[in-house]
Design an enzyme around this catalytic site. Structure first.
Site: not given
Ligand code: AMP
Length: 398
Positions: A7, A14, A205-209, A381
């Site tokens: 990934n 990753k 979905h709340l991450g960097n994006g 993911e």
């Protein structure tokens, strides 16, 4: 057979090695070269063992992929040999509506989509080329972040601009984070003890994006990201949706170039742009608690945008059974979840304060009697990519 998942991020790679049927990878980790020169690091976590970190020579995605494959191919590693490789590809364009076995033509077609996702696809292609050269003869599978949204109804997919843009230029809503949304849709049904049929979900979905998606019967019906991953919710450094008239004004009246706007919207906006503190949610939260007014404003806008997306997506679904929070911020910030849900009581969303503060994913944190369930789910993911890879690799062997 074990399945290797690769990934590619902007300056990380990753990886995870999954045994058949396992939810947790036998070995996982990442190569990170996003620091001062000579500071690249290989981080490896094997099940039941402490994390190991070692300096490494990686300088780009190709060298990182070679390094990971070499490290995982060493004899005496304790897990079964790699039998298939799954690759995360952010943009599948119009061409790829589901996961595919990689052939030279598929690799070429993915590379040709680089213009659509310049920050993501070229890196994934570099990893794909290195891995297919290092592990020839194995099935390689491409799993796309856009696939989950390929079947969006036309009313969500088509933008209200001249129709030729859609017909002739392929301008449409693609949607992103599909691997995460698709995993969470399936996992939410499991946690709720229901089948996907008849289940109406809004997944944040709340991450960097950041993106939110409306899912009915296990299928996506709308999402906040659009033709690019710049649309929709406010993010770490990305603006999300803004009035396009602002961009026209800045170009026509203030002399901004397209490159300057691109840089400002992708890298200088969002939490970083408003707070002036950081793109990292934790740092903005800490600054806000210390009384920094711009940090506080950034968090207010961030939550307000999520709240209105949940309202809009619930209306698209004609009602809601469960709201899902996932990824770095969604899974971890009880304060953000409170701030979002407090304004949504009128919909029947009521958090249990103690569960919200203390429960770890995967958990239901709604009040016992509330009509809408609220879930925190740990997104997986890599597991989703491993499952897709196993499914297609088995088909090939059948
Ligand atoms: P991801 O892209 O899923 O890795 O998420 C990265 C984002 O999650 C960053 O903005 C982090 O600040 C945020 N994050 C990670 N852990 C926490 C936490 N414990 N509380 C609040 N935000 C967090």
């Amino acid at each position: 057979m074990s399945i290797l998942v690769l990934n590619a991020g902007s300056s990380t790679l990753k990886f995870g090695l999954f045994e058949p049927g396992a939810r947790e990878p036998q070995v996982a980790g990442n190569v990170d070269w996003d620091g001062p020169a000579q500071s690249a690091e290989l981080i490896v976590r094997s099940l039941g063992e402490p994390e190991r970190r070692q300096p490494c020579e990686a300088t780009d995605h190709r060298s990182a992929a070679s390094l990971v494959i070499k490290a995982l191919s060493e004899p005496g590693r304790g897990s079964s040999p790699i039998r298939a490789v799954g690759h995360r590809i952010v943009h599948g364009g119009q061409a790829f509506v589901e996961s595919v076995l990689v052939t030279p033509d598929v690799a070429k077609a993915i590379a040709s989509l680089s213009d659509l996702a310049p920050l993501h696809n070229p890196q994934a292609v570099a990893v794909l080329e290195t891995a297919t050269a290092s592990l020839p003869g194995l099935p390689h599978v491409a799993v796309f972040d856009t696939s989950f949204f390929a079947g969006l109804p036309r009313s969500s997919a088509v933008f209200p601009v001249p129709f030729e843009w859609y017909k002739e230029r392929g301008i449409r809503r693609f949607g992103f984070h599909g691997i995460s949304h698709s995993y969470c849709a399936g996992r939410a049904a499991e946690v709720l003890g229901r089948t996907p049929e008849g289940l109406r979900l809004v997944i944040c979905h709340l991450g960097n994006g950041c993106s939110a998606a409306a899912v009915r019967d296990g299928r996506a019906v709308d999402t906040t990201m659009g033709y690019t991953p710049l649309d929709g919710l406010m993010m770490g450094t990305r603006a999300g949706a803004v009035d396009p008239g602002i961009l026209l004004h800045l170009q026509q009246r203030e002399g901004f170039t397209a490159q300057e706007l691109d840089h400002a919207l992708n890298h200088q906006s969002g939490l970083l742009g408003v707070s002036g503190v950081s793109s990292d949610f934790r740092k903005v939260e800490a600054a806000s608690l210390e009384g920094n007014d711009r940090a506080r404003l950034a968090l207010e806008i961030y939550a307000a945008r999520i709240r209105s997306a949940i309202g809009a997506l619930s209306a698209t679904l004609g009602g809601l059974d469960a709201l899902v929070f996932t990824a770095g911020v969604g899974e971890n910030s009880a304060r953000l979840r409170t701030s979002v849900c407090e304004g949504l009581r009128f919909l029947g969303i009521e958090l249990d304060p103690q569960l919200n503060a203390e429960a770890r994913p995967d958990a239901d944190i709604a009040q016992p009697g509330a009509s809408i369930r609220v879930l925190i789910l740990h997104t997986r993911e890599e597991l989703m990519i491993a499952r897709e890879t196993g499914r297609l690799a088995l088909k090939q062997n059948a």
